[in-house]
Design an enzyme around this catalytic site. Structure first.
Site, PDB file in Angstrom:
ATOM      1  CG  ASN A  12      15.563   4.731  -6.949  1.00  0.00           C
ATOM      2  OD1 ASN A  12      14.612   4.985  -7.456  1.00  0.00           O
ATOM      3  ND2 ASN A  12      16.380   4.453  -7.696  1.00  0.00           N
ATOM      4  CE  LYS A  14      17.731   1.562  -7.593  1.00  0.00           C
ATOM      5  NZ  LYS A  14      19.032   0.679  -8.271  1.00  0.00           N
ATOM      6  CG  HIS A 102      19.836   5.665 -10.894  1.00  0.00           C
ATOM      7  ND1 HIS A 102      20.400   4.080 -11.486  1.00  0.00           N
ATOM      8  CD2 HIS A 102      19.734   5.845  -9.735  1.00  0.00           C
ATOM      9  CE1 HIS A 102      19.957   3.540 -10.368  1.00  0.00           C
ATOM     10  NE2 HIS A 102      19.504   4.565  -9.410  1.00  0.00           N
ATOM     11  CD  GLU A 104      19.123   0.447 -11.555  1.00  0.00           C
ATOM     12  OE1 GLU A 104      17.929   1.120 -11.407  1.00  0.00           O
ATOM     13  OE2 GLU A 104      19.395   0.248 -10.912  1.00  0.00           O
ATOM     14  CD  GLU A 174      22.573   6.180  -6.543  1.00  0.00           C
ATOM     15  OE1 GLU A 174      21.699   5.569  -5.674  1.00  0.00           O
ATOM     16  OE2 GLU A 174      21.791   5.392  -7.886  1.00  0.00           O
ATOM     17  N   GLY A 180      22.910  -2.217  -5.670  1.00  0.00           N
ATOM     18  CA  GLY A 180      21.977  -3.526  -5.646  1.00  0.00           C
ATOM     19  C   GLY A 180      22.737  -4.696  -5.683  1.00  0.00           C
ATOM     20  CB  SER A 220      24.432  -1.836  -1.569  1.00  0.00           C
ATOM     21  OG  SER A 220      24.741  -2.407  -2.528  1.00  0.00           O
TER      22      SER A 220
END
Ligand code: PGA
Length: 258
Positions: A12, A14, A102, A104, A174, A180, A220
């Site tokens: 991904n 991003k 996702h 985010e 996730e 991250g 991560s």
């Protein structure tokens, strides 16, 4: 292993890599992967929308069996939705996978289980496969609410999805606190939650569907922790952010068996 689910490693990207960078990364990646790897693992890259066409032509021209993924989609085919991208547009670019929901997008762009569900239906309706993301916040984990949170997200995201579609689905677990941040769930914790997600799918659709659905871990993932994660019974692959931007690191993740 008591199942025959095929591992799936998805990068991904991003909001990283211009289309020029993306072409270079996918070419470098392809130099390091061979038939043996492609035979054992599904490899997916999810560039930004502006890089999809360039990556698609690169993959086609060089006959590289890396699958193309998108990071988001709208649920309508056409219409007055300024700034949105339709599933038909992705289908015409030979996109195979679409990341849906996702964290985010849920946290920063207001996506809900309801919009995730509409997107899941739209992706299936256009012959593509959703990578549907679920996961809990740190507060939810500490309050012992991980299972109820992810279970609600799976049920909401899969509303009215048919069993034969669900069997094709990819779910990405996730934990938000691991994305991250350099913090990874322990492989045992990830395995436990993914087992709970599979149990929800079993409850909804029965054992054959639950045994078929592929569930990735994300958050991560690095070359140094992928082998341990993949050694877990329930973990079928990874959705990789930061470490997928570098073709060498992503290669080491994809070739976790070597
Ligand atoms: P990360 O991102 O690997 O950089 O933690 C994972 C993701 O958000 O999909």
């Amino acid at each position: 292993m008591t199942h025959d689910r095929r591992p799936i490693m998805a990068g991904n990207w991003k909001m990283h890599h211009t289309h020029l960078d993306a072409i270079q990364v996918v070419q470098k990646l392809s130099y390091q992967l061979d038939e043996k790897t492609y035979g054992a693992v599904d490899v997916v890259v999810c560039p930004t929308f502006t890089a999809l066409r360039s990556v698609q032509t690169t993959l086609d021209a060089d006959r590289i069996p890396i699958r193309l993924g998108a990071q988001n989609v709208h649920w309508e085919e056409t219409g007055a939705f300024t700034g949105e991208i339709s599933p038909l547009m992705l289908q015409k670019l030979n996109v195979s996978y679409v990341i849906v929901g996702h964290s985010e997008r849920r946290e920063l762009f207001g996506e809900t289980d309801e919009t995730v569900n509409k997107k899941v239906h739209a992706v299936f309706a256009h012959g593509m496969t959703p990578i549907m993301c679920v996961g809990e916040t740190l507060e939810e984990r500490e309050a012992g609410e991980t299972e109820s949170k992810v279970s609600g997200q799976v049920r909401g995201g899969l509303a009215k999805v048919k069993a034969e579609q669900a069997a094709e689905l990819v779910i990405a677990y996730e934990p938000i606190w691991a994305i991250g941040t350099g913090k990874t769930a322990t492989s045992a914790d990830a395995n436990e939650t993914i087992g709970q997600i599979r149990a929800v799918v079993r409850d909804l659709y029965g054992a054959p569907t639950a045994n078929a659905v592929r569930i990735q871990y994300g958050g991560s993932v690095k070359p140094g922790n992928i082998a341990e994660l993949m050694a877990q019974e329930e973990i079928d692959g990874a959705l990789v952010g930061g470490a997928s931007l570098d073709p060498d690191d992503f290669t080491r993740i994809i070739r976790y068996r070597d």
